[in-house]
Design a protein around this motif. Sequence first.
Motif, PDB file in Angstrom:
ATOM      1  N   UNK A   1      42.985  53.137  35.423  1.00 28.65           N
ATOM      2  CA  UNK A   1      43.673  52.263  36.141  1.00 28.65           C
ATOM      3  C   UNK A   1      44.146  51.839  37.125  1.00 28.65           C
ATOM      4  N   UNK A   2      44.534  53.068  38.342  1.00 34.40           N
ATOM      5  CA  UNK A   2      44.964  52.616  39.678  1.00 34.40           C
ATOM      6  C   UNK A   2      43.133  51.225  39.926  1.00 34.40           C
ATOM      7  N   UNK A   3      41.273  51.939  39.654  1.00 37.65           N
ATOM      8  CA  UNK A   3      40.904  50.535  40.334  1.00 37.65           C
ATOM      9  C   UNK A   3      40.729  49.664  39.498  1.00 37.65           C
ATOM     10  N   UNK A   4      41.055  49.452  38.113  1.00 34.33           N
ATOM     11  CA  UNK A   4      41.493  47.944  37.281  1.00 34.33           C
ATOM     12  C   UNK A   4      42.950  47.538  38.269  1.00 34.33           C
ATOM     13  N   UNK A   5      43.940  47.806  38.728  1.00 32.30           N
ATOM     14  CA  UNK A   5      44.659  47.244  39.164  1.00 32.30           C
ATOM     15  C   UNK A   5      44.291  46.353  40.255  1.00 32.30           C
ATOM     16  N   UNK A   6      43.386  46.502  41.506  1.00 31.56           N
ATOM     17  CA  UNK A   6      42.704  45.903  42.042  1.00 31.56           C
ATOM     18  C   UNK A   6      42.299  44.306  41.573  1.00 31.56           C
ATOM     19  N   UNK A   7      41.284  44.795  40.308  1.00 29.17           N
ATOM     20  CA  UNK A   7      41.125  43.901  39.741  1.00 29.17           C
ATOM     21  C   UNK A   7      42.340  42.678  39.556  1.00 29.17           C
TER      22      UNK A   7
END
Length: 317
Positions: free
Chosen positions: A199-205
Motif C-alpha cells: 500500500x505504501x508503494x501504491x500510494x506513491x503511484x
Amino acid sequence: MKKFGFIFLLMSLFASCNLYQKYVVKQMKQMNQAGLTNYTGVFPNGKRSVSFTGTFDQNKKNLLLIHGYQGSSYAQWSVNVEELSKHFNIVAPDLNYHGSTYLPSDFSIEMQSDLVKDLMQQISDYTGDSSVANAKYIVVGSSYGGLVGARFAEKYPERVSAYVSLDGLTGCFDRSFTDSVAVSAGAKDAVALLNPTTGKELKKLASLEKPVHIPNFILNQVAEQHFCTHRNEKIKLLNYLNEHEKELSNHTFQWSCPVYLVWGENDKIIPLTTAKCLKQKYQIPDNRVFIYPNTGHILNMQNPKAFNKWVIETFAN
C-alpha cells in the motif's frame, strides 16, 4: 477505554472486510447493467477474456476500448459504458496478463494486437454473429493500450474506422522522463513505480498528480490482489518496451484512418509533450487534438463525463 476498544474493533472489522473485491463486483455490475456480457474462453494453455455488447445493433457504430497497463476491461471502462452503450456497440478486451486473460506468450505489442483480433473472432464464434469479427471499429487505446491500438489500426486497417490515442504510448516517448518522475516520487524507476507490492508503494503511484487519502489497509488490498497478480509477466511487458525503445520510437505508423489525440494536461506518466510531438509527426489537424485541463493520465476515469461527451459528439452521429 471503552471508546478506544470500540474504535479498535471497528478498525479490525474494516481491515478484515475485502473492500477491494466489493469494488470489483461493483465494476462488473456496471458493465452488466450497461448490457455488456463477459466471455472468458478457457484453453489448454490459458484463458482469454473480453467484455462486449450482448447483441450488436446494426444501427450503432462500434467502439473497441483497449485498456492501459495494470488495467482491465472492467477496471478502466466501467465508469464509461453506461452512457457509451446508449450510442455504440462496445468491445473491451482484457490484454494478456491483465484482468482474466492469461496466455503463455512473448511480451510484444504484436502479441497484444493479434490477441485483440483473436478476441473479436472469439465473440463471433461464441455468439454466432460474424459481424463482430468483421465490423469496423473506432479504436480507443489508453496508455499502454494506445500502442496496442496504434499497431492494431496499422495492421488491420479493414477493421478500423478511426484511432484515438488516449494519453497513449504511441511513439514520441522517452522513458527517462517517467523514470525521473518515479525517482522524484521515491521509487527506483518507472517499472517499480507502476508495479507496487504494498500500500505504501501504491500510494506513491496514486499520489503522482494529487495526494490521495485512502486508508493503508485498502491500498494494501489493492496492491496484493490487483497489482501483484501476474506481476512478473507484467514487468516483462514493460521490459520489452524498454529493450525495444529505440525501435518503437523510430517507427512511423502507416494509418489509413483518421487519428485523434485526447490528453490530460497534467499527465505525469506520458506527458503532454508526447501529444505535441505526435501531432507534429503525423500532421494531425487541430480539430482532432483535445487537451483537458486539470486532468491527469487516466482521463476517462478522472473525468468520465467529459470523455463520454467527447466520444459521443465526435463519433455517434
